[in-house]
Design a protein around this motif. Structure first.
Motif, mmCIF file in Angstrom:
data_model
loop_
_atom_site.group_PDB
_atom_site.id
_atom_site.type_symbol
_atom_site.label_atom_id
_atom_site.label_comp_id
_atom_site.label_asym_id
_atom_site.label_seq_id
_atom_site.Cartn_x
_atom_site.Cartn_y
_atom_site.Cartn_z
ATOM 1 N N ARG A 71 0.731 -1.063 0.147
ATOM 2 C CA ARG A 71 0.192 -0.052 -0.580
ATOM 3 C C ARG A 71 1.021 1.744 0.039
ATOM 4 N NH1 ARG A 71 -3.097 -3.310 3.851
ATOM 5 N NH2 ARG A 71 -1.984 -1.952 5.374
ATOM 6 N N GLN A 72 1.904 0.727 0.684
ATOM 7 C CA GLN A 72 2.407 2.291 0.868
ATOM 8 C C GLN A 72 3.213 2.612 -0.602
ATOM 9 O OE1 GLN A 72 3.020 4.329 2.951
ATOM 10 N NE2 GLN A 72 4.643 5.546 2.056
ATOM 11 N N LYS A 73 3.924 1.633 -1.181
ATOM 12 C CA LYS A 73 4.777 2.063 -2.177
ATOM 13 C C LYS A 73 3.432 2.103 -3.442
ATOM 14 C CE LYS A 73 8.354 -2.061 -2.382
ATOM 15 N NZ LYS A 73 8.449 -3.147 -2.629
ATOM 16 N N ASP A 74 2.294 1.781 -3.545
ATOM 17 C CA ASP A 74 1.412 2.614 -4.069
ATOM 18 C C ASP A 74 0.955 3.713 -4.415
ATOM 19 O OD1 ASP A 74 0.773 -0.162 -5.424
ATOM 20 O OD2 ASP A 74 -1.111 -0.644 -4.220
ATOM 21 N N ARG A 75 1.003 3.799 -2.563
ATOM 22 C CA ARG A 75 1.045 5.466 -2.733
ATOM 23 C C ARG A 75 1.375 6.555 -2.953
ATOM 24 N NH1 ARG A 75 0.359 4.822 3.628
ATOM 25 N NH2 ARG A 75 -0.975 2.918 3.146
ATOM 26 N N ASP A 76 3.227 5.995 -3.393
ATOM 27 C CA ASP A 76 4.236 6.582 -3.513
ATOM 28 C C ASP A 76 4.578 7.047 -5.559
ATOM 29 O OD1 ASP A 76 5.284 6.856 -0.546
ATOM 30 O OD2 ASP A 76 6.607 5.184 -1.115
ATOM 31 N N ARG A 77 3.634 6.093 -5.906
ATOM 32 C CA ARG A 77 4.198 6.404 -6.774
ATOM 33 C C ARG A 77 2.928 7.314 -7.547
ATOM 34 N NH1 ARG A 77 2.202 0.359 -8.629
ATOM 35 N NH2 ARG A 77 4.423 -0.734 -7.717
#
Length: 77
Positions: A71-77
């Motif tokens: 989820r964190q990676k998705d938010r960082d995109r």
């Protein structure tokens, strides 16, 4: 993963008798995520059902951490 107390985790699992053995070797639950059944045996967890309970909990914690990181990676995109 945020630092989680080993003694608190073990108490929640109903296995506080392993606090000393695990806390002598590790700082927090996040340090235990890699443990195998053999590792638990070496640490003195001789009861098969206790090892199974610990390993199941660790697997759930690893999965929760994996989802959180995703989820964190998705938010960082």
């Amino acid at each position: 993963m945020k630092h989680q107390s080993i003694s608190r985790w073990l108490s929640q699992l109903g296995l506080p008798q392993y606090c000393t053995a695990l806390e002598q070797e590790y700082d927090g639950v996040e340090d235990l995520l890699h443990l195998s059944e053999y590792d638990l045996l070496e640490l003195g967890v001789h009861n098969h059902l206790h090892r199974l309970h610990l390993l199941t909990s660790l697997r759930l914690l690893r999965e929760r951490e994996r989802r959180r990181e995703s989820r964190q990676k998705d938010r960082d995109r």
